[in-house]
Design an enzyme around this catalytic site. Structure first.
Site, PDB file in Angstrom:
ATOM      1  N   ILE A  10      24.176  11.465  32.602  1.00 43.34           N
ATOM      2  CA  ILE A  10      24.588  12.699  33.298  1.00 43.34           C
ATOM      3  C   ILE A  10      23.444  13.706  33.374  1.00 43.34           C
ATOM      4  CG2 ILE A  10      25.450  14.009  31.297  1.00 43.34           C
ATOM      5  CD1 ILE A  10      27.939  14.670  33.064  1.00 43.34           C
ATOM      6  N   ASN A  23      30.990  20.764  20.876  1.00 44.92           N
ATOM      7  CA  ASN A  23      31.906  21.116  19.783  1.00 44.92           C
ATOM      8  C   ASN A  23      32.044  22.637  19.783  1.00 44.92           C
ATOM      9  OD1 ASN A  23      29.905  22.367  17.863  1.00 44.92           O
ATOM     10  ND2 ASN A  23      29.029  20.317  18.061  1.00 44.92           N
ATOM     11  N   VAL A  32      26.649  12.959  24.298  1.00 41.63           N
ATOM     12  CA  VAL A  32      26.184  13.611  25.533  1.00 41.63           C
ATOM     13  C   VAL A  32      25.693  15.029  25.240  1.00 41.63           C
ATOM     14  CG1 VAL A  32      28.449  14.522  26.268  1.00 41.63           C
ATOM     15  CG2 VAL A  32      26.739  13.908  27.988  1.00 41.63           C
ATOM     16  N   ASP A  33      26.271  15.672  24.209  1.00 41.01           N
ATOM     17  CA  ASP A  33      25.826  17.009  23.798  1.00 41.01           C
ATOM     18  C   ASP A  33      24.346  16.964  23.423  1.00 41.01           C
ATOM     19  OD1 ASP A  33      27.235  19.346  21.310  1.00 41.01           O
ATOM     20  OD2 ASP A  33      25.931  19.678  23.031  1.00 41.01           O
ATOM     21  N   SER A 122      35.697  13.543  25.147  1.00 41.85           N
ATOM     22  CA  SER A 122      36.436  13.074  23.957  1.00 41.85           C
ATOM     23  C   SER A 122      36.418  11.564  23.752  1.00 41.85           C
ATOM     24  CB  SER A 122      37.903  13.552  23.984  1.00 41.85           C
ATOM     25  OG  SER A 122      37.994  14.917  23.662  1.00 41.85           O
ATOM     26  N   GLY A 124      33.992   9.506  23.037  1.00 43.68           N
ATOM     27  CA  GLY A 124      32.968   8.961  22.134  1.00 43.68           C
ATOM     28  C   GLY A 124      33.320   9.278  20.700  1.00 43.68           C
TER      29      GLY A 124
HETATM   30  N1  APR Z   1      25.453  10.740  30.056  1.00 42.65           N
HETATM   31  C1  APR Z   1      26.771  10.558  30.324  1.00 42.65           C
HETATM   32  N2  APR Z   1      27.689  10.261  29.390  1.00 42.65           N
HETATM   33  C2  APR Z   1      27.244  10.121  28.117  1.00 42.65           C
HETATM   34  C3  APR Z   1      25.891  10.309  27.752  1.00 42.65           C
HETATM   35  C4  APR Z   1      24.986  10.631  28.787  1.00 42.65           C
HETATM   36  N3  APR Z   1      23.681  10.821  28.545  1.00 42.65           N
HETATM   37  N4  APR Z   1      25.787  10.101  26.398  1.00 42.65           N
HETATM   38  C5  APR Z   1      27.011   9.788  25.954  1.00 42.65           C
HETATM   39  N5  APR Z   1      27.892   9.786  26.978  1.00 42.65           N
HETATM   40  C6  APR Z   1      29.322   9.481  26.956  1.00 42.65           C
HETATM   41  C7  APR Z   1      29.813   8.625  25.819  1.00 42.65           C
HETATM   42  O1  APR Z   1      29.547   7.253  26.062  1.00 42.65           O
HETATM   43  C8  APR Z   1      31.305   8.945  25.869  1.00 42.65           C
HETATM   44  O2  APR Z   1      31.954   8.117  26.832  1.00 42.65           O
HETATM   45  O3  APR Z   1      30.023  10.698  26.818  1.00 42.65           O
HETATM   46  C9  APR Z   1      31.344  10.399  26.378  1.00 42.65           C
HETATM   47  C10 APR Z   1      31.731  11.420  25.328  1.00 42.65           C
HETATM   48  O4  APR Z   1      31.211  11.012  24.062  1.00 42.65           O
HETATM   49  P1  APR Z   1      30.568  12.079  23.033  1.00 42.65           P
HETATM   50  O5  APR Z   1      29.285  12.564  23.580  1.00 42.65           O
HETATM   51  O6  APR Z   1      30.566  11.431  21.704  1.00 42.65           O
HETATM   52  O7  APR Z   1      31.578  13.324  23.064  1.00 42.65           O
HETATM   53  P2  APR Z   1      33.025  13.481  22.427  1.00 42.65           P
HETATM   54  O8  APR Z   1      33.687  12.186  22.196  1.00 42.65           O
HETATM   55  O9  APR Z   1      33.698  14.501  23.288  1.00 42.65           O
HETATM   56  O10 APR Z   1      32.718  14.100  20.991  1.00 42.65           O
HETATM   57  C11 APR Z   1      32.211  15.407  20.940  1.00 42.65           C
HETATM   58  O11 APR Z   1      30.387  14.750  19.560  1.00 42.65           O
HETATM   59  O12 APR Z   1      28.192  15.016  20.093  1.00 42.65           O
HETATM   60  C12 APR Z   1      29.227  15.569  19.409  1.00 42.65           C
HETATM   61  O13 APR Z   1      28.752  17.916  19.469  1.00 42.65           O
HETATM   62  C13 APR Z   1      29.619  16.913  19.944  1.00 42.65           C
HETATM   63  O14 APR Z   1      31.020  17.357  18.077  1.00 42.65           O
HETATM   64  C14 APR Z   1      31.034  17.005  19.430  1.00 42.65           C
HETATM   65  C15 APR Z   1      31.539  15.587  19.617  1.00 42.65           C
END
Ligand code: APR
Length: 171
Positions: A10, A23, A32-33, A122, A124
């Site tokens: 993304i 978060n 992705v954060d 959410s 991941g």
């Molecule tokens: N581009 C697009 N999608 C991505 C990328 C990227 N570069 N990196 C990861 N993803 C996808 C993951 O594969 C998943 O399907 O983003 C989706 C969300 O995953 P997470 O990033 O783990 O987010 P989430 O599940 O909402 O958890 C949020 O994780 O990173 C921490 O600070 C964040 O505490 C918060 C939690």
């Protein structure tokens, strides 16, 4: 609103806004954060840190959204939202996940943004299963009736959730 499914990172998308699955601190993380903060550079964290806390350590409560600049990203803006942690599905997760999409769309609409890209919020670290998460996402995008944004991209990192998105959109 035109809905598209894309597979990839993304942080590379040159859209008006990319959505960050953050978060509540908005001070970065993994997934992705972490990717968005790495690509945006340190200015993004500085801008996030300057956002007001609504209570100690919380700048964006779960389900809400905040907007910052895109900094070194090709995207103009980053809309940060905080998805629910999956706890089995009967703790308000669907409603809170839906609020993430609706609040991000509302911010984009209010600011006249034409294009927005969403990661699978959410799905991941927070453990939300792909099929119900995809149903919530597409339900919210389909229900969105304002003129803007006019284009929404559902960005799948790898093909995992892309198939779910495409199955639901074909239905
Ligand atoms: N581009 C697009 N999608 C991505 C990328 C990227 N570069 N990196 C990861 N993803 C996808 C993951 O594969 C998943 O399907 O983003 C989706 C969300 O995953 P997470 O990033 O783990 O987010 P989430 O599940 O909402 O958890 C949020 O994780 O990173 C921490 O600070 C964040 O505490 C918060 C939690």
């Amino acid at each position: 609103m035109r809905i598209e499914v894309v597979e990839g990172d993304i942080t590379t998308l040159a859209v008006d806004a990319i959505v960050n699955a953050a978060n509540e601190s908005l001070l970065g993380g993994g997934g992705v954060d972490g990717a968005i903060h790495r690509a945006a550079g340190p200015g993004l964290l500085d801008e996030c840190r300057a956002l007001p806390e609504v209570r100690p350590g919380v700048r964006c409560p779960t389900g809400e959204a905040r907007i910052t600049g895109g900094h070194r990203l090709p995207a103009r803006c980053v809309i940060h939202t905080v998805g629910p942690l999956w706890r089995g599905g009967d703790h308000g997760e669907p409603e809170r996940l839906a609020a993430c999409y609706a609040n991000a769309l509302q911010l984009a609409s209010d600011l006249g943004l034409a294009s927005i890209a969403f990661p699978a919020i959410s799905c991941g670290v927070f453990g939300y299963p792909h099929a119900p998460a995809a149903a919530v996402a597409i339900g919210q995008l389909r229900d969105w009736s304002a003129d803007l944004p006019e284009r929404a991209l559902l960005c799948s990192f790898g093909s995992d959730i892309a198939a779910e998105y495409r199955r639901l959109l074909a239905g």
